[in-house]
Design an enzyme around this catalytic site. Sequence first.
Site, mmCIF file in Angstrom:
data_model
loop_
_atom_site.group_PDB
_atom_site.id
_atom_site.type_symbol
_atom_site.label_atom_id
_atom_site.label_comp_id
_atom_site.label_asym_id
_atom_site.label_seq_id
_atom_site.Cartn_x
_atom_site.Cartn_y
_atom_site.Cartn_z
ATOM 1 N N ARG A 15 26.679 41.846 43.410
ATOM 2 C CA ARG A 15 27.526 41.183 44.394
ATOM 3 C C ARG A 15 27.720 42.073 45.632
ATOM 4 N NH1 ARG A 15 32.406 39.941 40.286
ATOM 5 N NH2 ARG A 15 31.539 41.865 39.382
ATOM 6 N N LYS A 75 33.430 46.207 42.722
ATOM 7 C CA LYS A 75 33.833 46.925 41.516
ATOM 8 C C LYS A 75 34.403 48.293 41.870
ATOM 9 C CE LYS A 75 33.510 45.687 37.893
ATOM 10 N NZ LYS A 75 34.506 44.918 37.094
ATOM 11 N N TYR A 94 38.276 45.596 42.964
ATOM 12 C CA TYR A 94 38.755 45.557 41.580
ATOM 13 C C TYR A 94 38.788 46.997 41.066
ATOM 14 C CZ TYR A 94 37.872 40.490 41.272
ATOM 15 O OH TYR A 94 37.892 39.138 41.449
ATOM 16 N N HIS A 96 40.961 47.973 37.856
ATOM 17 C CA HIS A 96 41.205 47.988 36.406
ATOM 18 C C HIS A 96 41.554 49.408 35.948
ATOM 19 C CE1 HIS A 96 39.849 43.845 36.127
ATOM 20 N NE2 HIS A 96 38.754 44.169 36.784
ATOM 21 N N GLU A 118 42.857 42.764 41.283
ATOM 22 C CA GLU A 118 43.296 42.092 40.060
ATOM 23 C C GLU A 118 44.805 42.012 39.892
ATOM 24 O OE1 GLU A 118 42.689 46.430 38.820
ATOM 25 O OE2 GLU A 118 41.674 44.975 40.120
ATOM 26 N N SER A 134 37.344 35.050 37.149
ATOM 27 C CA SER A 134 37.693 34.623 35.800
ATOM 28 C C SER A 134 37.027 33.282 35.484
ATOM 29 C CB SER A 134 39.212 34.501 35.657
ATOM 30 O OG SER A 134 39.835 35.760 35.778
ATOM 31 N N ASP A 198 46.746 30.631 21.927
ATOM 32 C CA ASP A 198 47.616 31.288 22.896
ATOM 33 C C ASP A 198 49.010 31.389 22.288
ATOM 34 O OD1 ASP A 198 47.072 31.695 26.202
ATOM 35 O OD2 ASP A 198 49.141 31.845 25.543
ATOM 36 N N VAL A 269 37.057 43.110 28.500
ATOM 37 C CA VAL A 269 36.551 44.482 28.390
ATOM 38 C C VAL A 269 36.991 45.351 29.564
ATOM 39 C CG1 VAL A 269 34.324 43.832 29.422
ATOM 40 C CG2 VAL A 269 34.473 45.892 28.006
ATOM 41 N N ASP A 270 37.117 44.771 30.773
ATOM 42 C CA ASP A 270 37.558 45.542 31.938
ATOM 43 C C ASP A 270 38.951 46.128 31.748
ATOM 44 O OD1 ASP A 270 35.509 45.675 33.787
ATOM 45 O OD2 ASP A 270 35.893 43.678 34.567
ATOM 46 N N ARG A 279 33.260 48.094 23.174
ATOM 47 C CA ARG A 279 32.913 49.212 24.054
ATOM 48 C C ARG A 279 32.114 48.631 25.221
ATOM 49 N NH1 ARG A 279 27.578 50.536 23.196
ATOM 50 N NH2 ARG A 279 26.697 50.197 21.112
ATOM 51 N N VAL A 298 29.872 43.036 28.372
ATOM 52 C CA VAL A 298 29.449 43.436 29.718
ATOM 53 C C VAL A 298 30.663 43.451 30.652
ATOM 54 C CG1 VAL A 298 28.018 42.797 31.697
ATOM 55 C CG2 VAL A 298 27.114 42.570 29.374
ATOM 56 N N MET A 301 30.358 40.704 34.173
ATOM 57 C CA MET A 301 29.601 39.488 33.879
ATOM 58 C C MET A 301 29.237 38.687 35.130
ATOM 59 S SD MET A 301 31.519 38.252 30.381
ATOM 60 C CE MET A 301 30.651 36.696 30.328
#
Length: 361
Positions: A15, A75, A94, A96, A118, A134, A198, A269-270, A279, A298, A301
């Site tokens: 990206r 990222k 982002y 994280h 985020e 998302s 949920d 995962v992030d 992992r 991943v 993604m």
Amino acid sequence: MKIGVPIEVKNNESRVSITPAGVFELTKRKHHVYVQTQAGLASGFEDLDYIEAGAEILSSLDAVYEKAEMIVKVKEPIEKEYALVREGQIIFTYFHFASSQALTLAMIASKAVCIAYETVEDEDGSLPLLTPMSEVAGRMATQQGAKYLEKPIRGKGILLGGVPGVPPGKVLVLGAGVVGIQAAKMAAGLGAHVTIFDINMKRLRYVNDIMPSHVVTAFSNEYNIRKHIKTADLIIGAVLIPGAKAPKLITRDMLKDMTPGTVMVDVAVDQGGCFETTRPTTHEDPTYIIDDVVHYCVTNMPGAVPYTSTLALTNVTFPYVLDIAQKGWKEACNSDPSLQKGLSLDHGKVICKEILKEMVV
């Protein structure tokens, strides 16, 4: 303001943070935009497109960081970028932070101003800069999960939607937020039987209202999760606590209750992942197997579909980029409570309380 657009150097991240249309809007307001050569190529934008929009093309990552007052990325910076970040430089991307102490400490040491996509949050609690990615990640979670159920990849050998005379696969979605609903929508579209979990009954009622009858809801607790994983073919982790680590909803010991070839996709995962066995992986090497359960974890993604993802992301990030460029970061944050919530670090000071909770800094 001088704005830098570097190439994303994270593994298989294709990206780009600003499109030529964004450059045009910035430069017509007399801002300077420096784009690293070929930064937009994977998303379908040539250097010439940026030049025609008014950008200056630079040949190296170092040059972009050196010239820019604000770096706009997709990222988080990785280790090779840490030393390039300067004191007072604005980094808008982002981050994280809760999942990486090394990144947090590096950005504190740099004394940069770090604003995280985020955690930008609207009055209604929605996360406008996280939502489009998302949506992409949720849809991709089902798409990738269906692929990795194939036998050559050591999945169960199940076609998620089934065929006449053969029952469809069973999908378990943990979390009824944006990711979970998009994942469930894709799985339902394929014809799979979907159960979405949920702890928020309002969200579960909403799912019941909008989804077809083969999507059912369940209250999320350990007992119910342990029960459902025994028959699930695809499990999608879609839990989010803004700015904080995700809770571990599936523990290592639960894997023994799953049938061999079950696929788990952890979209969280992030934020550290919602499976204990998660992992981080890459598009280059996306899966690993523990106790005969296929894990797909991943961290970027949406980077696999950069054209769609870049346009979806920049549609929502660019107004904030322009606001910061026009007003400066302090005034932009002070005048916009949503953006203020994205401010994570200010010249070495930790602003985001979730980072303080999760990290030893």
